[in-house]
Design a protein around this motif. Structure first.
Motif, mmCIF file in Angstrom:
data_model
loop_
_atom_site.group_PDB
_atom_site.id
_atom_site.type_symbol
_atom_site.label_atom_id
_atom_site.label_comp_id
_atom_site.label_asym_id
_atom_site.label_seq_id
_atom_site.Cartn_x
_atom_site.Cartn_y
_atom_site.Cartn_z
ATOM 1 N N CYS A 179 67.420 37.420 20.910
ATOM 2 C CA CYS A 179 66.875 37.693 19.791
ATOM 3 C C CYS A 179 66.030 36.773 18.985
ATOM 4 O O CYS A 179 64.961 37.129 18.369
ATOM 5 N N CYS A 204 68.640 43.952 15.163
ATOM 6 C CA CYS A 204 69.522 43.825 16.311
ATOM 7 C C CYS A 204 69.747 45.279 16.869
ATOM 8 O O CYS A 204 70.493 46.007 16.184
ATOM 9 N N TYR A 242 62.839 42.626 12.133
ATOM 10 C CA TYR A 242 63.334 42.724 13.284
ATOM 11 C C TYR A 242 64.978 43.082 13.082
ATOM 12 O O TYR A 242 65.484 42.767 12.268
ATOM 13 N N GLU A 273 71.637 32.712 15.727
ATOM 14 C CA GLU A 273 70.073 32.818 15.724
ATOM 15 C C GLU A 273 69.464 31.872 14.759
ATOM 16 O O GLU A 273 68.498 31.082 15.088
ATOM 17 N N HIS A 315 76.304 36.124 15.588
ATOM 18 C CA HIS A 315 75.174 36.453 16.142
ATOM 19 C C HIS A 315 73.996 35.830 15.367
ATOM 20 O O HIS A 315 73.277 35.228 15.822
HETATM 21 ZN ZN ZN Z 1 70.355 40.113 17.553
#
Ligand code: ZN
Ligand code: AMP
Length: 486
Positions: free
Chosen positions: A226, A31, A29, A255, A251
């Motif tokens: 996210c 961003c 994954y 998360e 960020h």
């Molecule tokens: Zn993100």
């Protein structure tokens, strides 16, 4: 499956053997962009770095599901839940609907990614398409006692979380220092703790993008999208989570906290961060105003540029630095990359002209091993490129007749160059004089002319639009049709 890959993990601050949770499958994954304006070259560096990683993992025998999101809602100007909504502000400025802004800059982003020859991700989810998943996650965090509501806004309770978890696990910062460096709460703040961040934000009546929720109309905070989308498409625990280094402190830290608070475990086994593209030592960013747009670079229209550079020169320039090093932008460095890229492409054009001999003096296996060793060492593309230039030197000498090679080794040399240059580095020949390409294009243009003569305008439009989508512009005049790359 290549089991010799070492990845630098931000979480453990060391290189570790890459052992995916469920091989040969890999979940990654990254961003993606916030699509309220054009992407700048710094953003592109991050996406090109992950494209290289995606390509090398695939070459290494892994089946990668690569998810790269589009942030199309909920991004306020300040990192700490203050300021205007970036989309709404831009929509007012351009007198468009927020979703028109999103569409415009998403298309622009895709165009740029295509120009840089990056492979599309397997899934490209958007924040606005996953409001329900985000609300569900906020509900669970509330249930688990790590969040609180103040008048329709939900905050993550960092202090409570820190009693049982390490909030700064990604960056190893001292919480006391962080608190000391964060602005004190004013009387007007609703949050209880200075480090608390919003999971869901109450909408004002005039807020353009808002959704119904159990806490009234609002919109998601930036970080929750996210967490929700990575869990949806890769599972609550997956292999790689990446982004630019600037995301680690806020960020990505948030998360991790959200996933731990919701699912009781770390979302990703390996956290990977790409370093920044800088201009005269300062990070390239939209807010600093030093963000070159890719178009300005290709045409050379930015005041800091001596001339324009082609997309593949720029891609090659980026690959010549390791993804964890900063890369400073300069005309001189780009000139050097332009020369290097030409040498590489020239060697590719000489390869088919080399004739094999019955006996040979070189063995390619060792060079290939060195290239792979470099890439296995945390995707060290500059070292792999230096090894490839050894192959370029051999190709030039073979062409000049100064060395002999057997047919078998010539085949291996050709494969090595093709795998690394085209498949792994994602470089391609940009020369318009590529005859096969010209012939195919002439054929397509003739088919379109035929369709037009038969009044089959649907087909002729389909051809024109299809070519436009791959960056070829047609121009009709009374003398016929010409084309150019846009
Ligand atoms: Zn993100
Ligand atoms: P944004 O659109 O600002 O959310 O950024 C998209 C991605 O680009 C994020 O992963 C950022 O970390 C990354 N990024 C932003 N600026 C730079 C830069 N100067 N160099 C490399 N990556 C960057």
């Amino acid at each position: 499956m290549n089991q010799d890959i070492q990845i630098y993990n931000t979480l453990t601050r060391k290189k570790e053997p890459f052992q995916p949770l469920n091989p040969p499958h890999v979940g990654m994954y990254v961003c993606g962009p916030t699509v309220y304006s054009d992407v700048h070259l710094g953003n592109c560096r991050t996406f090109i770095s992950f494209d290289l990683i995606f390509r090398y993992l695939k070459y290494s025998g892994y089946r990668v599901r690569y998810v790269r999101n589009i942030t199309d809602a909920g991004h306020l100007e300040g990192d700490r839940d203050e300021g205007d909504d970036k989309f709404a502000k831009r929509a007012k400025l351009e007198q468009l609907e927020p979703m028109e802004i999103v569409q415009k800059y998403t298309l622009g982003f895709h165009d740029v990614m295509r120009m840089f020859n990056t492979l599309p991700p397997s899934i490209e989810p958007t924040a606005t398409g996953h409001i329900i998943e985000q609300i569900e996650m906020v509900k669970k965090i509330l249930e688990n006692g790590f969040a609180y509501e103040v008048d329709g806004t939900i905050y993550f309770d960092v202090e409570k979380y820190s009693q049982t978890h390490n909030y700064t696990v990604l960056t190893n910062r001292n919480l006391e220092d962080m608190l000391a460096n964060t602005r004190e709460l004013s009387g007007q703040d609703d949050k209880r703790g200075r480090l608390d961040f919003a999971l869901w934000i109450k909408a004002k009546p005039e807020t353009l993008m808002q959704w119904a929720s159990p806490w009234g109309p609002g919109f998601p905070g930036w970080h929750i999208e996210c967490s929700a989308m990575s869990a949806k498409y890769l599972g609550q625990e997956f292999d790689i989570h990446g982004g630019g280094l600037d995301l680690a402190a806020t960020h990505h830290t948030n998360e991790v906290a959200q996933s731990e608070a919701c699912n009781h475990h770390q979302p990703a086994k390996y956290w990977m961060h790409t370093n920044m593209l800088t201009v005269n030592g300062t990070r390239m960013s939209k807010s600093a105003g030093n963000g070159f747009l890719p178009g300005e670079l290709f045409t050379g229209s930015h005041p800091l540029l001596k001339k324009g550079y082609s997309p593949m020169t720029v891609r090659f320039f980026m690959l010549q630095a390791h993804y964890r090093s900063t890369l400073d932008f300069s005309n001189e460095a780009l000139d050097a990359s332009e020369k290097g890229f030409k040498r590489l492409m020239n060697a590719m054009s000489l390869l088919p002209k080399i004739t094999a001999s019955a006996t040979g003096e070189i063995s390619i296996g060792e060079i290939r091993k060195k290239c792979e060793n470099a890439m296995n060492d945390d995707f060290n593309s500059p070292v792999a490129i230096a090894e490839l230039f050894e192959a370029v030197r051999i190709i030039n000498t073979l062409y000049d007749g100064g060395l002999k090679i057997t047919a078998d080794e010539l085949q291996k040399l050709t494969e090595l160059m093709q795998y690394f240059i085209y498949d792994i580095f994602g470089l391609k020949d940009e020369d318009n004089s590529n005859t096969a390409f010209n012939e195919v294009l002439d054929m397509v243009i003739a088919l379109r002319r035929e369709a037009k003569e038969n009044k089959d305008y649907a087909t002729s439009d389909q051809i024109r639009i299809g070519l436009q989508e791959i960056g070829i512009q047609l121009k009709d005049s009374k003398d016929g049709t010409t084309w150019s790359k846009s």
